[in-house]
Design a protein around this motif. Sequence first.
Motif, mmCIF file in Angstrom:
data_model
loop_
_atom_site.group_PDB
_atom_site.id
_atom_site.type_symbol
_atom_site.label_atom_id
_atom_site.label_comp_id
_atom_site.label_asym_id
_atom_site.label_seq_id
_atom_site.Cartn_x
_atom_site.Cartn_y
_atom_site.Cartn_z
ATOM 1 N N ILE A 88 0.862 -1.190 0.000
ATOM 2 C CA ILE A 88 0.000 0.000 0.000
ATOM 3 C C ILE A 88 0.892 1.231 0.000
ATOM 4 O O ILE A 88 1.735 1.398 0.892
ATOM 5 C CB ILE A 88 -0.931 0.012 1.241
ATOM 6 C CG1 ILE A 88 -1.799 -1.253 1.263
ATOM 7 C CG2 ILE A 88 -1.801 1.268 1.242
ATOM 8 C CD1 ILE A 88 -2.661 -1.396 2.527
ATOM 9 N N ILE A 89 0.697 2.100 -1.001
ATOM 10 C CA ILE A 89 1.482 3.333 -1.098
ATOM 11 C C ILE A 89 0.622 4.475 -0.570
ATOM 12 O O ILE A 89 -0.379 4.848 -1.191
ATOM 13 C CB ILE A 89 1.886 3.649 -2.565
ATOM 14 C CG1 ILE A 89 2.367 2.403 -3.311
ATOM 15 C CG2 ILE A 89 2.902 4.786 -2.597
ATOM 16 C CD1 ILE A 89 3.625 1.786 -2.775
ATOM 17 N N GLY A 90 0.996 5.035 0.572
ATOM 18 C CA GLY A 90 0.254 6.160 1.135
ATOM 19 C C GLY A 90 -0.678 5.727 2.250
ATOM 20 O O GLY A 90 -1.543 4.867 2.059
ATOM 21 N N THR A 91 -0.488 6.296 3.441
ATOM 22 C CA THR A 91 -1.409 6.023 4.553
ATOM 23 C C THR A 91 -2.124 7.306 4.944
ATOM 24 O O THR A 91 -1.972 7.817 6.043
ATOM 25 C CB THR A 91 -0.674 5.417 5.769
ATOM 26 O OG1 THR A 91 0.354 6.330 6.173
ATOM 27 C CG2 THR A 91 -0.084 4.073 5.450
ATOM 28 N N GLY A 92 -2.872 7.849 3.969
ATOM 29 C CA GLY A 92 -3.783 8.945 4.278
ATOM 30 C C GLY A 92 -5.087 8.318 4.740
ATOM 31 O O GLY A 92 -5.099 7.466 5.636
ATOM 32 N N VAL A 93 -6.186 8.683 4.111
ATOM 33 C CA VAL A 93 -7.491 8.180 4.531
ATOM 34 C C VAL A 93 -7.716 6.757 4.005
ATOM 35 O O VAL A 93 -7.874 5.800 4.778
ATOM 36 C CB VAL A 93 -8.604 9.133 4.035
ATOM 37 C CG1 VAL A 93 -9.973 8.613 4.434
ATOM 38 C CG2 VAL A 93 -8.380 10.540 4.585
ATOM 39 N N ALA A 94 -7.714 6.597 2.676
ATOM 40 C CA ALA A 94 -8.036 5.290 2.090
ATOM 41 C C ALA A 94 -6.997 4.232 2.454
ATOM 42 O O ALA A 94 -7.343 3.101 2.822
ATOM 43 C CB ALA A 94 -8.142 5.427 0.566
ATOM 44 N N GLY A 95 -5.712 4.583 2.362
ATOM 45 C CA GLY A 95 -4.649 3.598 2.608
ATOM 46 C C GLY A 95 -4.640 3.103 4.043
ATOM 47 O O GLY A 95 -4.423 1.905 4.295
ATOM 48 N N ALA A 131 -5.260 -0.732 5.129
ATOM 49 C CA ALA A 131 -4.226 -1.434 5.903
ATOM 50 C C ALA A 131 -4.829 -2.053 7.160
ATOM 51 O O ALA A 131 -4.548 -3.209 7.496
ATOM 52 C CB ALA A 131 -3.103 -0.462 6.266
ATOM 53 N N GLU A 132 -5.705 -1.315 7.845
ATOM 54 C CA GLU A 132 -6.343 -1.881 9.036
ATOM 55 C C GLU A 132 -7.219 -3.071 8.658
ATOM 56 O O GLU A 132 -7.212 -4.106 9.327
ATOM 57 C CB GLU A 132 -7.191 -0.817 9.756
ATOM 58 C CG GLU A 132 -7.899 -1.405 10.972
ATOM 59 C CD GLU A 132 -8.767 -0.415 11.742
ATOM 60 O OE1 GLU A 132 -8.837 0.757 11.340
ATOM 61 O OE2 GLU A 132 -9.366 -0.838 12.755
ATOM 62 N N ALA A 153 -5.270 -10.763 7.652
ATOM 63 C CA ALA A 153 -6.104 -11.419 6.631
ATOM 64 C C ALA A 153 -5.415 -12.705 6.194
ATOM 65 O O ALA A 153 -4.235 -12.674 5.829
ATOM 66 C CB ALA A 153 -6.306 -10.489 5.438
ATOM 67 N N PRO A 154 -6.114 -13.827 6.225
ATOM 68 C CA PRO A 154 -5.480 -15.100 5.874
ATOM 69 C C PRO A 154 -4.947 -15.079 4.436
ATOM 70 O O PRO A 154 -5.645 -14.638 3.523
ATOM 71 C CB PRO A 154 -6.623 -16.125 5.987
ATOM 72 C CG PRO A 154 -7.753 -15.425 6.643
ATOM 73 C CD PRO A 154 -7.533 -13.963 6.561
ATOM 74 N N GLY A 155 -3.714 -15.500 4.247
ATOM 75 C CA GLY A 155 -3.134 -15.612 2.905
ATOM 76 C C GLY A 155 -2.683 -14.292 2.308
ATOM 77 O O GLY A 155 -2.279 -14.239 1.146
ATOM 78 N N ILE A 156 -2.769 -13.207 3.087
ATOM 79 C CA ILE A 156 -2.357 -11.895 2.556
ATOM 80 C C ILE A 156 -1.255 -11.308 3.432
ATOM 81 O O ILE A 156 -1.400 -11.214 4.653
ATOM 82 C CB ILE A 156 -3.546 -10.899 2.498
ATOM 83 C CG1 ILE A 156 -4.625 -11.421 1.545
ATOM 84 C CG2 ILE A 156 -3.070 -9.520 2.054
ATOM 85 C CD1 ILE A 156 -5.831 -10.498 1.408
ATOM 86 N N GLU A 157 -0.170 -10.930 2.777
ATOM 87 C CA GLU A 157 0.923 -10.251 3.487
ATOM 88 C C GLU A 157 0.919 -8.791 3.018
ATOM 89 O O GLU A 157 0.935 -8.530 1.813
ATOM 90 C CB GLU A 157 2.229 -10.946 3.084
ATOM 91 C CG GLU A 157 3.489 -10.384 3.697
ATOM 92 C CD GLU A 157 4.735 -10.856 2.927
ATOM 93 O OE1 GLU A 157 5.732 -10.116 2.972
ATOM 94 O OE2 GLU A 157 4.671 -11.917 2.275
ATOM 95 N N VAL A 158 0.839 -7.850 3.957
ATOM 96 C CA VAL A 158 0.719 -6.432 3.589
ATOM 97 C C VAL A 158 1.932 -5.649 4.074
ATOM 98 O O VAL A 158 2.372 -5.822 5.214
ATOM 99 C CB VAL A 158 -0.564 -5.806 4.197
ATOM 100 C CG1 VAL A 158 -0.657 -4.324 3.838
ATOM 101 C CG2 VAL A 158 -1.790 -6.535 3.714
ATOM 102 N N GLU A 159 2.441 -4.778 3.230
ATOM 103 C CA GLU A 159 3.438 -3.792 3.676
ATOM 104 C C GLU A 159 2.947 -2.410 3.263
ATOM 105 O O GLU A 159 2.364 -2.240 2.187
ATOM 106 C CB GLU A 159 4.807 -4.083 3.066
ATOM 107 C CG GLU A 159 5.443 -5.297 3.711
ATOM 108 C CD GLU A 159 6.881 -5.476 3.294
ATOM 109 O OE1 GLU A 159 7.641 -4.498 3.324
ATOM 110 O OE2 GLU A 159 7.216 -6.610 2.913
ATOM 111 N N THR A 160 3.179 -1.450 4.110
ATOM 112 C CA THR A 160 2.616 -0.112 3.920
ATOM 113 C C THR A 160 3.747 0.916 3.890
ATOM 114 O O THR A 160 4.644 0.852 4.729
ATOM 115 C CB THR A 160 1.651 0.204 5.084
ATOM 116 O OG1 THR A 160 0.817 -0.937 5.303
ATOM 117 C CG2 THR A 160 0.764 1.372 4.773
#
Length: 383
Positions: free
Chosen positions: A5-12, A16-17, A22-29
Motif C-alpha cells: 500500500i502506497i500512502g497512509t492517508g485516509v483510504a490507505g 491497511a487496518e 487477513a489469511p493468505g495476505i501479506e501487507v506492507e505499507t
Amino acid sequence: MRIGIIGTGVAGSILAEGLLDAPGIEVETFERAAPGDHAEAGTGLNVGPNAMKALRLHFPARHAALREASLPWRRWFVDLTDGTRLLDLDLLDVAEEPGMRIRWSELYRLLRAPAAHQTRHGHVLEALEEDAAGRLVPVFRADGGLIRYGAFDLLVGADGRYSRLRALTCGEPEATPLGVCVWRLLVADVADCPYDDYGQWFHGNARLLSFRVPGDAVYIAGTFPLPPDGRIAAETQTAFAQRTLFTPAGGRASPAVAWMLDRIEEGIDSIHWARSATIPLLRHDPSSRALFLGDAAQAMVPTLGQGATQAVECGVVAARILRMGGGVAEVAAARDERVAFIRQFSVEASDTLIPGTDIVAATRAKGSAEFLGRLRRTYTAVA
Ligand SMILES: Cc1cc2nc3c(=O)[nH]c(=O)nc-3n(C[C@H](O)[C@H](O)[C@H](O)COP(=O)(O)OP(=O)(O)OC[C@H]3O[C@@H](n4cnc5c(N)ncnc54)[C@H](O)[C@@H]3O)c2cc1C
C-alpha cells in the motif's frame, strides 16, 4: 498474496487496518510522511454521514474512536453574507446518522494507528521495476537513497491527488479545473464565535464555509472564482481583498461573517491557497497490478465534502473485497458507479461557485425533493 500500500492517508490507512491478519495476505505499507507527522495538521474537515455509516457497519472500533475525537455534523445552512437565510437542512432528514467535524491531524492520527507497526515512514515512491515473473517492484527514496523491498502481487495507490503510482503505471492524469480558488484557515481560542455547526455564506459566487471543530477551534474555508488563466493573484491574497470579496453591498455583514472577516485579517499569513480540480476516474492500470483508491482514483470537487468521505468508502470496500480473495475488477465493480454518481452530483452542486449562477435560486433549489433525494442516496446507499 503480497500487497503493497502506497500512502497512509485516509483510504490507505483504512485498507491497511482492514487487511491486518487477513489469511493468505501479506501487507506492507509505505508512507512519505515521517512518523507522527500528520501533514494537514493545521485545518479541519467535514466528513459525510455515508463514511460514518461505512465505518459503523464494518470498522466499529474506528467509528467509535472517530466519534470520540470529533463533533457531530448535523446541520447545513446557507446564508447570504448579509445574513439572509437561503437554506437550513437537518442532515438527519436525509441520513441515518450525523457526519463528523474533525481536525485533519486527529483524523490521520486515529486512522494510521492500527497499522503503524507495519508502515515504513519516510518512504517516497519514486519508480517502478518488474521482476522476472512480471510482478511490480516499487522503488522508494528513503534516507537519501533508493530502496527496494522486492516484488508485490498488487500495489495499491492510496497516495492522493498527485498519485505517483497512477502516473508511473498510467501516465499523468489530465486535470480539469473547476475555476475557483479554495483557501483554508484554522482559528484557535474561539469562545466568542457566534455559530457552531456547518454553514456557508455567499456574496456573489464567493463563498465562506465554516464550522467549529474539537479543541475550541473553528475551521474557515473561502472559495472565489479565478480568471481564465487560473492564476491566484497576489492582490487577492490580502485581508483587504478578502474583506471586499465577502462584504455585502451596503457594507453590513452578518455577525457570523463579520467575526470571520476579523479572523481572516488576523490569520491572513497562515492561509493555505489552492485550486480545485478533478481528474478522470480510474480504478486500476491495464495490467491489473495497480489498484487506485481515494483521490488517486477519483479526486473530486470539494463542494459536498465527499473527497475524504469517498476515500473512507474506498478503503472499507477494498478491504472487504481483497480479504475475500477478490481483485481490482471486483473493487471497480463495487465502487465506480457510485463514485461516478457522487462526482457528478458534487460538480452540479458546485453551480453556486461559478459566475453567472443565480445564488438565491440555485441555493433554494438545494432544498428541492430532487436534490434531497440525491443527497439521501449519497448519504445512505453505502455498500
Ligand atoms: C482545501 C480542501 C478541503 C477539503 N475538505 C474536505 C472536507 O471537508 N471533507 C472531505 O471529505 N474531503 C475534503 N477534502 C478532500 C480530501 O482532502 C481528500 O479527498 C482526501 O484526503 C483523500 O484521501 P486519500 O486517502 O485518497 O489521500 P490523502 O489523504 O491525500 O493521503 C495520501 C497519502 O499518501 C502519501 N503519499 C503521497 N505521495 C506519496 C508517495 N509518492 N510515496 C509515499 N506516500 C505518498 C501522503 O503523505 C498521504 O499520507 C478537501 C480537500 C482540500 C484540498
